[in-house]
Design an enzyme around this catalytic site. Structure first.
Site, PDB file in Angstrom:
ATOM      1  N   GLU A 273     -14.563 -12.167   7.937  1.00  0.00           N
ATOM      2  CA  GLU A 273     -14.691 -10.867   8.636  1.00  0.00           C
ATOM      3  C   GLU A 273     -13.956 -10.921   9.978  1.00  0.00           C
ATOM      4  O   GLU A 273     -13.311  -9.962  10.385  1.00  0.00           O
ATOM      5  CB  GLU A 273     -16.161 -10.494   8.850  1.00  0.00           C
ATOM      6  CG  GLU A 273     -16.933 -10.237   7.576  1.00  0.00           C
ATOM      7  CD  GLU A 273     -16.265  -9.241   6.651  1.00  0.00           C
ATOM      8  OE1 GLU A 273     -15.784  -8.198   7.112  1.00  0.00           O
ATOM      9  OE2 GLU A 273     -16.217  -9.516   5.431  1.00  0.00           O
ATOM     10  N   TRP A 276     -10.593 -10.136   9.292  1.00  0.00           N
ATOM     11  CA  TRP A 276     -10.284  -8.704   9.119  1.00  0.00           C
ATOM     12  C   TRP A 276      -9.909  -8.106  10.466  1.00  0.00           C
ATOM     13  O   TRP A 276      -9.037  -7.246  10.575  1.00  0.00           O
ATOM     14  CB  TRP A 276     -11.471  -7.938   8.514  1.00  0.00           C
ATOM     15  CG  TRP A 276     -11.434  -7.900   7.016  1.00  0.00           C
ATOM     16  CD1 TRP A 276     -12.219  -8.614   6.164  1.00  0.00           C
ATOM     17  CD2 TRP A 276     -10.548  -7.110   6.187  1.00  0.00           C
ATOM     18  NE1 TRP A 276     -11.886  -8.318   4.862  1.00  0.00           N
ATOM     19  CE2 TRP A 276     -10.862  -7.391   4.845  1.00  0.00           C
ATOM     20  CE3 TRP A 276      -9.528  -6.188   6.458  1.00  0.00           C
ATOM     21  CZ2 TRP A 276     -10.198  -6.787   3.775  1.00  0.00           C
ATOM     22  CZ3 TRP A 276      -8.865  -5.599   5.383  1.00  0.00           C
ATOM     23  CH2 TRP A 276      -9.198  -5.895   4.066  1.00  0.00           C
ATOM     24  N   TRP A 304      -4.709  17.806   3.938  1.00  0.00           N
ATOM     25  CA  TRP A 304      -6.025  17.737   4.584  1.00  0.00           C
ATOM     26  C   TRP A 304      -6.489  19.124   4.963  1.00  0.00           C
ATOM     27  O   TRP A 304      -5.681  19.950   5.410  1.00  0.00           O
ATOM     28  CB  TRP A 304      -5.951  16.874   5.857  1.00  0.00           C
ATOM     29  CG  TRP A 304      -5.576  15.447   5.623  1.00  0.00           C
ATOM     30  CD1 TRP A 304      -4.440  14.823   6.036  1.00  0.00           C
ATOM     31  CD2 TRP A 304      -6.336  14.453   4.922  1.00  0.00           C
ATOM     32  NE1 TRP A 304      -4.439  13.496   5.644  1.00  0.00           N
ATOM     33  CE2 TRP A 304      -5.605  13.241   4.945  1.00  0.00           C
ATOM     34  CE3 TRP A 304      -7.568  14.452   4.262  1.00  0.00           C
ATOM     35  CZ2 TRP A 304      -6.045  12.062   4.350  1.00  0.00           C
ATOM     36  CZ3 TRP A 304      -8.011  13.271   3.667  1.00  0.00           C
ATOM     37  CH2 TRP A 304      -7.254  12.104   3.719  1.00  0.00           C
ATOM     38  N   ASN A 339     -21.627  -1.389   8.912  1.00  0.00           N
ATOM     39  CA  ASN A 339     -20.308  -1.334   8.273  1.00  0.00           C
ATOM     40  C   ASN A 339     -20.330  -0.628   6.920  1.00  0.00           C
ATOM     41  O   ASN A 339     -19.461   0.172   6.608  1.00  0.00           O
ATOM     42  CB  ASN A 339     -19.740  -2.738   8.111  1.00  0.00           C
ATOM     43  CG  ASN A 339     -18.395  -2.720   7.428  1.00  0.00           C
ATOM     44  OD1 ASN A 339     -17.450  -2.105   7.913  1.00  0.00           O
ATOM     45  ND2 ASN A 339     -18.296  -3.353   6.264  1.00  0.00           N
ATOM     46  N   TRP A 357      -8.566  11.597   8.039  1.00  0.00           N
ATOM     47  CA  TRP A 357      -9.102  10.374   8.645  1.00  0.00           C
ATOM     48  C   TRP A 357      -8.907  10.382  10.156  1.00  0.00           C
ATOM     49  O   TRP A 357      -9.667   9.770  10.895  1.00  0.00           O
ATOM     50  CB  TRP A 357      -8.423   9.140   8.026  1.00  0.00           C
ATOM     51  CG  TRP A 357      -6.920   9.133   8.183  1.00  0.00           C
ATOM     52  CD1 TRP A 357      -6.013   9.695   7.345  1.00  0.00           C
ATOM     53  CD2 TRP A 357      -6.169   8.570   9.267  1.00  0.00           C
ATOM     54  NE1 TRP A 357      -4.731   9.524   7.839  1.00  0.00           N
ATOM     55  CE2 TRP A 357      -4.799   8.826   9.007  1.00  0.00           C
ATOM     56  CE3 TRP A 357      -6.501   7.869  10.416  1.00  0.00           C
ATOM     57  CZ2 TRP A 357      -3.782   8.409   9.866  1.00  0.00           C
ATOM     58  CZ3 TRP A 357      -5.491   7.451  11.277  1.00  0.00           C
ATOM     59  CH2 TRP A 357      -4.145   7.719  10.990  1.00  0.00           C
ATOM     60  N   TRP A 380     -10.234   3.240   9.071  1.00  0.00           N
ATOM     61  CA  TRP A 380     -10.204   4.636   8.608  1.00  0.00           C
ATOM     62  C   TRP A 380      -9.109   4.828   7.566  1.00  0.00           C
ATOM     63  O   TRP A 380      -9.315   5.472   6.549  1.00  0.00           O
ATOM     64  CB  TRP A 380     -10.014   5.594   9.785  1.00  0.00           C
ATOM     65  CG  TRP A 380     -11.331   6.020  10.333  1.00  0.00           C
ATOM     66  CD1 TRP A 380     -11.969   5.509  11.421  1.00  0.00           C
ATOM     67  CD2 TRP A 380     -12.213   7.021   9.794  1.00  0.00           C
ATOM     68  NE1 TRP A 380     -13.185   6.127  11.594  1.00  0.00           N
ATOM     69  CE2 TRP A 380     -13.365   7.061  10.619  1.00  0.00           C
ATOM     70  CE3 TRP A 380     -12.152   7.888   8.703  1.00  0.00           C
ATOM     71  CZ2 TRP A 380     -14.431   7.929  10.375  1.00  0.00           C
ATOM     72  CZ3 TRP A 380     -13.212   8.765   8.462  1.00  0.00           C
ATOM     73  CH2 TRP A 380     -14.327   8.775   9.283  1.00  0.00           C
TER      74      TRP A 380
HETATM   75  C1  FAD Z   1     -14.369   3.767   9.207  1.00  0.00           C
HETATM   76  C2  FAD Z   1     -14.573   2.463   9.926  1.00  0.00           C
HETATM   77  C3  FAD Z   1     -14.319   2.372  11.289  1.00  0.00           C
HETATM   78  C4  FAD Z   1     -14.487   1.146  11.962  1.00  0.00           C
HETATM   79  N1  FAD Z   1     -14.230   1.094  13.300  1.00  0.00           N
HETATM   80  C5  FAD Z   1     -14.362  -0.085  13.956  1.00  0.00           C
HETATM   81  C6  FAD Z   1     -14.097  -0.176  15.347  1.00  0.00           C
HETATM   82  O1  FAD Z   1     -13.714   0.799  16.013  1.00  0.00           O
HETATM   83  N2  FAD Z   1     -14.287  -1.376  15.958  1.00  0.00           N
HETATM   84  C7  FAD Z   1     -14.702  -2.489  15.270  1.00  0.00           C
HETATM   85  O2  FAD Z   1     -14.855  -3.552  15.869  1.00  0.00           O
HETATM   86  N3  FAD Z   1     -14.926  -2.441  13.943  1.00  0.00           N
HETATM   87  C8  FAD Z   1     -14.780  -1.274  13.265  1.00  0.00           C
HETATM   88  N4  FAD Z   1     -15.045  -1.220  11.915  1.00  0.00           N
HETATM   89  C9  FAD Z   1     -15.321  -2.484  11.189  1.00  0.00           C
HETATM   90  C10 FAD Z   1     -16.798  -2.864  11.047  1.00  0.00           C
HETATM   91  O3  FAD Z   1     -17.551  -1.774  10.593  1.00  0.00           O
HETATM   92  C11 FAD Z   1     -17.432  -3.387  12.345  1.00  0.00           C
HETATM   93  O4  FAD Z   1     -16.610  -4.382  12.913  1.00  0.00           O
HETATM   94  C12 FAD Z   1     -18.800  -3.996  12.038  1.00  0.00           C
HETATM   95  O5  FAD Z   1     -19.660  -3.013  11.498  1.00  0.00           O
HETATM   96  C13 FAD Z   1     -19.394  -4.573  13.299  1.00  0.00           C
HETATM   97  O6  FAD Z   1     -20.693  -5.052  13.057  1.00  0.00           O
HETATM   98  P1  FAD Z   1     -21.004  -6.592  13.233  1.00  0.00           P
HETATM   99  O7  FAD Z   1     -20.460  -7.070  14.528  1.00  0.00           O
HETATM  100  O8  FAD Z   1     -22.472  -6.739  12.998  1.00  0.00           O
HETATM  101  O9  FAD Z   1     -20.164  -7.216  12.042  1.00  0.00           O
HETATM  102  P2  FAD Z   1     -20.248  -8.618  11.297  1.00  0.00           P
HETATM  103  O10 FAD Z   1     -20.427  -8.337   9.852  1.00  0.00           O
HETATM  104  O11 FAD Z   1     -21.204  -9.523  11.928  1.00  0.00           O
HETATM  105  O12 FAD Z   1     -18.756  -9.173  11.435  1.00  0.00           O
HETATM  106  C14 FAD Z   1     -18.339 -10.063  12.484  1.00  0.00           C
HETATM  107  C15 FAD Z   1     -17.144  -9.496  13.209  1.00  0.00           C
HETATM  108  O13 FAD Z   1     -16.029  -9.402  12.325  1.00  0.00           O
HETATM  109  C16 FAD Z   1     -15.247  -8.247  12.675  1.00  0.00           C
HETATM  110  N5  FAD Z   1     -15.230  -7.338  11.527  1.00  0.00           N
HETATM  111  C17 FAD Z   1     -16.161  -7.193  10.562  1.00  0.00           C
HETATM  112  N6  FAD Z   1     -15.766  -6.289   9.647  1.00  0.00           N
HETATM  113  C18 FAD Z   1     -14.563  -5.840  10.048  1.00  0.00           C
HETATM  114  C19 FAD Z   1     -13.632  -4.894   9.522  1.00  0.00           C
HETATM  115  N7  FAD Z   1     -13.851  -4.237   8.369  1.00  0.00           N
HETATM  116  N8  FAD Z   1     -12.493  -4.672  10.209  1.00  0.00           N
HETATM  117  C20 FAD Z   1     -12.222  -5.344  11.358  1.00  0.00           C
HETATM  118  N9  FAD Z   1     -13.064  -6.262  11.903  1.00  0.00           N
HETATM  119  C21 FAD Z   1     -14.217  -6.501  11.259  1.00  0.00           C
HETATM  120  C22 FAD Z   1     -15.938  -7.576  13.853  1.00  0.00           C
HETATM  121  O14 FAD Z   1     -15.314  -8.012  15.040  1.00  0.00           O
HETATM  122  C23 FAD Z   1     -17.364  -8.092  13.744  1.00  0.00           C
HETATM  123  O15 FAD Z   1     -18.052  -8.121  14.966  1.00  0.00           O
HETATM  124  C24 FAD Z   1     -14.902   0.001  11.230  1.00  0.00           C
HETATM  125  C25 FAD Z   1     -15.156   0.098   9.861  1.00  0.00           C
HETATM  126  C26 FAD Z   1     -15.010   1.320   9.221  1.00  0.00           C
HETATM  127  C27 FAD Z   1     -15.279   1.394   7.744  1.00  0.00           C
END
Ligand code: FAD
Length: 468
Positions: A273, A276, A304, A339, A357, A380
């Site tokens: 993650e 990602w 759109w 997420n 989006w 997005w």
């Molecule tokens: C439509 C949409 C918009 C999003 N916008 C953002 C945003 O503006 N900022 C943001 O940080 N994340 C965003 N995310 C990704 C993700 O949802 C969040 O990073 C995550 O929910 C953060 O929760 P956590 O720290 O508990 O994640 P955990 O599951 O604990 O993951 C650990 C870390 O990995 C990174 N990570 C995890 N999933 C993703 C992902 N899909 N993409 C990129 N990094 C990821 C984050 O830095 C996160 O803190 C978005 C996802 C979607 C579907």
């Protein structure tokens, strides 16, 4: 008096394991400067929830180092502070937003003109976006080979603790944090954020430790469950640089080693993650139009819709689909959304309502405490189907089935949609089918799933046909 050096804090609001600060501290007495720059990013200036976070994070940081606060265009402010103080050098951490590369060049030029050295450091990412390339020397467009290439580079290293900076005691004008009015204007919808979050470096350390203690063991299986607290909630701390990805990575590796294999699956999943996040920055760096334009250009003419009332219902959590509404209300109340629910809510906006989006990304930009130009734009686009490594176009989340699978008892929905708190489990994600005596003051679905799915598939197939 010796000439001071400037540590220009940006999205690196911490004092430990920060290469730029270490180097500044060993070069001389330090002026710790933060600039609130609303001009350089234009329409992507920090959103409402982000400003709330920033306010508290700066307050915390200023307890560790005396912060000089200034507002204005970063290069112009740096030029004046160099002039006012006779600073001999500027130290800062590289930032990867599309507007940052030209800004950093301007800062270099400002320093050059003033006879000050300019030192830029990495650390916001594990890998500089240019350093990861495919066999043909090109950037990656797909996550899996990108992540493999990252793992192949070996383990990250920390810059180390470094000397404590000695703060310059000369005169330099600083503004008052309270005068910046960083809380949202009335109504102050961020007023309850403090019950969910503890911004700042210490809050980041606590979040990481709590995750390792309580979440990590369940992460691989449980990370998709919005009704559970198995994810790290580190994203705003990572976004603001209160903790670095290398610190997180190494702490998880250490926890995996200590657990003797029990956390291996979950630990690997977590590291993926983090990658990602790296991938989002890799794509943003190489395709800097990502926040504005579809990565897959065939989507440029996608029809759109422009339905303002529908957009408003989505924003307010009044779509009639409980999992979507719970997510949108969680977002409003706390500045975050799980997420899995972000994916479902984003899919609903783009595929059920056929709203761009970009509208969703703008709303998230204003309301998320972790609003991040790379992760938000890339995610997005990924959900909408127009991004790098996007979900296949025919993948349209069914909000009822998603709710039933990932919030099986409806605990998440009951928490955020209190109108449905008495709804029996079997109807919690489809309340319109509930018997009359359970009917609640909750809207009917704004669009029927089967109809919306067929309409979206038709529109998406036309694009595909056009692209072929
Ligand atoms: C439509 C949409 C918009 C999003 N916008 C953002 C945003 O503006 N900022 C943001 O940080 N994340 C965003 N995310 C990704 C993700 O949802 C969040 O990073 C995550 O929910 C953060 O929760 P956590 O720290 O508990 O994640 P955990 O599951 O604990 O993951 C650990 C870390 O990995 C990174 N990570 C995890 N999933 C993703 C992902 N899909 N993409 C990129 N990094 C990821 C984050 O830095 C996160 O803190 C978005 C996802 C979607 C579907």
């Amino acid at each position: 008096m010796n000439k001071p050096v400037i540590m220009w804090f940006r999205q690196d609001l911490r004092t430990r394991d920060l290469a730029a600060l270490n180097a500044a501290a060993s070069a001389g007495e330090v002026i710790c400067l933060y600039i609130l720059d609303d001009e350089t990013p234009g329409e992507w200036k920090i959103g409402g929830a982000g400003r709330w976070w920033l306010r508290h994070s700066l307050a915390k940081l200023s307890r560790d180092v005396k912060l000089v606060l200034r507002r204005g265009r970063s290069d112009e402010v740096l030029a004046s502070v160099i002039q006012e103080t006779g600073a001999s050098a500027v130290y800062f951490t590289r930032d990867y937003a599309p507007w940052s590369a030209p800004l950093e060049l301007r800062v270099k030029s400002v320093c050059g003109k003033a006879g000050a050295a300019c030192h830029r450091f990495g650390g916001y990412l594990l890998h500089e976006p240019e350093s990861i390339q495919n066999g043909s020397g090109e950037p990656y467009r797909v996550y899996t080979p990108f992540s493999r290439a990252c793992f192949a580079t070996g383990e990250p290293r920390l810059p180390g603790a470094g000397a404590r900076p000695v703060i310059w005691q000369g005169a330099v004008r600083s503004e008052n944090l309270d005068d910046w009015n960083l809380a949202p204007a009335q109504p102050n919808w961020a007023s309850q954020f403090g019950t969910t979050w503890q911004p700042g470096e210490e809050g980041a350390r606590i979040a990481l430790a709590k995750f390792i203690e309580n979440g990590l063991a369940e992460y691989a299986e449980g990370r998709d469950r919005p009704d559970k607290a198995f994810t790290s909630r580190l994203s705003p701390h990572l976004h603001w640089g209160e903790i670095s990805p290398a610190q997180c990575w190494l702490a998880i590796r250490a926890a995996m080693a200590k657990a003797g294999g029990r956390f291996d699956l979950s630990g690997e999943k977590f590291l993926r993650e983090i990658l990602w996040r790296e991938f989002s920055y890799h794509i943003l760096h190489h395709w800097p139009t990502l926040p504005e334009l579809p990565f897959r250009r065939e989507f440029a003419d996608f029809p759109w819709g422009n339905d303002a009332p529908a957009l408003q219902k989505w924003q307010q959590g009044l779509t009639g689909y409980p999992i979507v509404d719970a997510g949108m209300r969680e977002l409003w109340a706390t500045g975050t959304m799980h997420n899995r629910v972000r994916m479902v809510a984003a899919s609903f906006l783009t595929k059920h309502l056929l709203i761009s989006w970009r509208e969703g990304a703008k709303w998230f930009w204003d309301t998320l405490v972790d609003a991040d130009i790379a992760s938000n734009s890339a995610s997005w686009q990924w959900v909408a189907g127009c991004g790098a490594d996007a979900a296949p176009y025919f993948r349209i989340f069914n909000p009822v089935l998603q709710g039933e699978k990932f919030d099986p008892d409806g605990a998440y929905v009951r928490r955020w949609v209190p109108e449905l708190s008495d709804m029996p489990r079997e109807y919690i994600h489809r309340p319109w089918q509930a018997p009359e005596n359970f009917k609640a003051a909750y809207p009917a679905p704004m669009v029927e799933h089967g109809f919306a799915r067929a309409r979206a598939l038709l529109a998406l197939k036309q694009i595909k046909a056009g692209a072929a």
